[in-house]
Design a protein around this motif. Structure first.
Motif, PDB file in Angstrom:
ATOM      1  N   ASP A 121      35.472  50.376  70.194  1.00 15.09           N
ATOM      2  CA  ASP A 121      36.459  49.832  69.254  1.00 15.09           C
ATOM      3  C   ASP A 121      37.839  50.455  69.453  1.00 15.09           C
ATOM      4  OD1 ASP A 121      34.494  48.248  68.263  1.00 15.09           O
ATOM      5  OD2 ASP A 121      34.317  49.249  66.319  1.00 15.09           O
ATOM      6  N   LYS A 136      32.959  46.244  58.931  1.00 12.87           N
ATOM      7  CA  LYS A 136      34.232  45.996  59.616  1.00 12.87           C
ATOM      8  C   LYS A 136      34.413  46.953  60.778  1.00 12.87           C
ATOM      9  CE  LYS A 136      36.895  48.763  56.283  1.00 12.87           C
ATOM     10  NZ  LYS A 136      37.576  49.700  57.178  1.00 12.87           N
ATOM     11  N   ARG A 137      35.257  46.536  61.752  1.00 10.43           N
ATOM     12  CA  ARG A 137      35.499  47.374  62.924  1.00 10.43           C
ATOM     13  C   ARG A 137      36.975  47.749  63.033  1.00 10.43           C
ATOM     14  NH1 ARG A 137      33.559  44.073  67.612  1.00 10.43           N
ATOM     15  NH2 ARG A 137      34.244  45.880  68.795  1.00 10.43           N
ATOM     16  N   SER A 138      37.728  47.462  61.953  1.00 13.00           N
ATOM     17  CA  SER A 138      39.128  47.891  61.922  1.00 13.00           C
ATOM     18  C   SER A 138      39.518  48.109  60.464  1.00 13.00           C
ATOM     19  CB  SER A 138      40.008  46.854  62.605  1.00 13.00           C
ATOM     20  OG  SER A 138      41.292  47.409  62.802  1.00 13.00           O
ATOM     21  N   ARG A 185      39.253  41.481  57.941  1.00 14.74           N
ATOM     22  CA  ARG A 185      39.326  41.149  59.366  1.00 14.74           C
ATOM     23  C   ARG A 185      37.929  41.004  59.987  1.00 14.74           C
ATOM     24  NH1 ARG A 185      44.148  41.162  62.156  1.00 14.74           N
ATOM     25  NH2 ARG A 185      44.870  40.945  60.026  1.00 14.74           N
ATOM     26  N   ASP A 186      37.586  39.745  60.311  1.00 14.97           N
ATOM     27  CA  ASP A 186      36.307  39.435  60.989  1.00 14.97           C
ATOM     28  C   ASP A 186      35.083  39.889  60.197  1.00 14.97           C
ATOM     29  OD1 ASP A 186      37.768  38.357  63.128  1.00 14.97           O
ATOM     30  OD2 ASP A 186      37.918  40.314  64.104  1.00 14.97           O
ATOM     31  N   THR A 187      35.185  39.858  58.865  1.00 14.08           N
ATOM     32  CA  THR A 187      34.046  40.294  58.042  1.00 14.08           C
ATOM     33  C   THR A 187      33.455  39.160  57.201  1.00 14.08           C
ATOM     34  OG1 THR A 187      35.470  40.852  56.159  1.00 14.08           O
ATOM     35  CG2 THR A 187      35.050  42.617  57.753  1.00 14.08           C
ATOM     36  N   GLY A 188      34.201  38.051  57.072  1.00 11.67           N
ATOM     37  CA  GLY A 188      33.742  36.965  56.199  1.00 11.67           C
ATOM     38  C   GLY A 188      34.089  37.189  54.738  1.00 11.67           C
ATOM     39  N   ASP A 229      36.930  36.711  53.054  1.00  7.39           N
ATOM     40  CA  ASP A 229      37.669  35.602  52.431  1.00  7.39           C
ATOM     41  C   ASP A 229      36.709  34.473  52.058  1.00  7.39           C
ATOM     42  OD1 ASP A 229      40.014  34.102  51.650  1.00  7.39           O
ATOM     43  OD2 ASP A 229      39.697  32.929  53.469  1.00  7.39           O
ATOM     44  N   ASP A 260      45.909  41.680  53.641  1.00  4.85           N
ATOM     45  CA  ASP A 260      45.179  40.438  53.912  1.00  4.85           C
ATOM     46  C   ASP A 260      44.847  39.691  52.625  1.00  4.85           C
ATOM     47  OD1 ASP A 260      45.086  40.062  56.675  1.00  4.85           O
ATOM     48  OD2 ASP A 260      43.515  41.556  56.909  1.00  4.85           O
TER      49      ASP A 260
END
Ligand code: ZN
Length: 184
Positions: free
Chosen positions: A56, A90-92, A97-100, A102, A130
């Motif tokens: 990462d 999460k990776r950031s 971000r890219d977690t679903g 929302d 975000d």
């Protein structure tokens, strides 16, 4: 108001590990009270948690932390998620971000996020950005978030208030607001 409580990175790494916040222990009982309050009122509680792979990008800045297969990436025992809670990885920095996250908030009909956790000026701040971008109202619990230093903490709170229109609120006030949200 249709709120959800977001618990950011209350992991062994950030409470007890190398990247811990000195104030982490103080915010645990505050977050616990908010979670209990939410559970009693069927308000969703969503954990977002760092869970890194060794490749990462973020590790270039902070070094190795919260690896997916390590105990450091576990949520602390004091705030273990219940069976009805949601846990996203999460990776950031941002919980969105890219977690679903929302999609989950929309499916739950949520319009307001209540941000708690670590660190005020990194993952909390980027999650707030975000949340703002996606059009959510933002409450940040002043005594339910923590950073590496008081300066980082205060600076980030001011920034979120000014730039994202976040309301910075004490936990006592949050409990009352969550109470009122049930009447909507
Ligand atoms: Zn990380």
């Amino acid at each position: 108001m249709k709120p959800a409580v977001i618990v950011i990175d209350m992991l062994k790494e950030f409470v007890y590990g190398r990247l811990r916040s000195p104030q982490a222990q103080e915010i645990i009982p505050v977050i616990k009270r908010i979670i209990d309050h939410a559970h009693n009122r069927d308000i969703p509680v969503i954990y977002v948690a760092d869970r890194h792979f060794p490749v990462d990008h973020e590790l270039k800045v902070w070094g190795v932390h919260a690896l997916h297969d390590s105990s450091e990436s576990e949520i602390i025992d004091e705030l273990k998620p219940g069976s009805k809670d949601y846990v996203l990885y999460k990776r950031s920095y941002s919980g969105f971000r890219d977690t679903g996250l929302d999609m989950l908030l929309r499916d739950l009909g949520v319009d307001t996020v209540v941000l708690t956790g670590i660190h005020t000026h990194i993952c909390v701040l980027h999650t707030a950005w975000d949340a703002f971008y996606h059009g959510y109202n933002i409450l940040v619990v002043r005594d339910g978030v923590a950073a590496f230093s008081r300066e980082d903490h205060e600076y980030a709170l001011k920034y979120m208030e000014k730039v994202y229109g976040a309301k910075i609120v004490e936990s006592g006030e949050v409990l009352k607001l969550l109470e009122g949200s049930m009447k909507d």
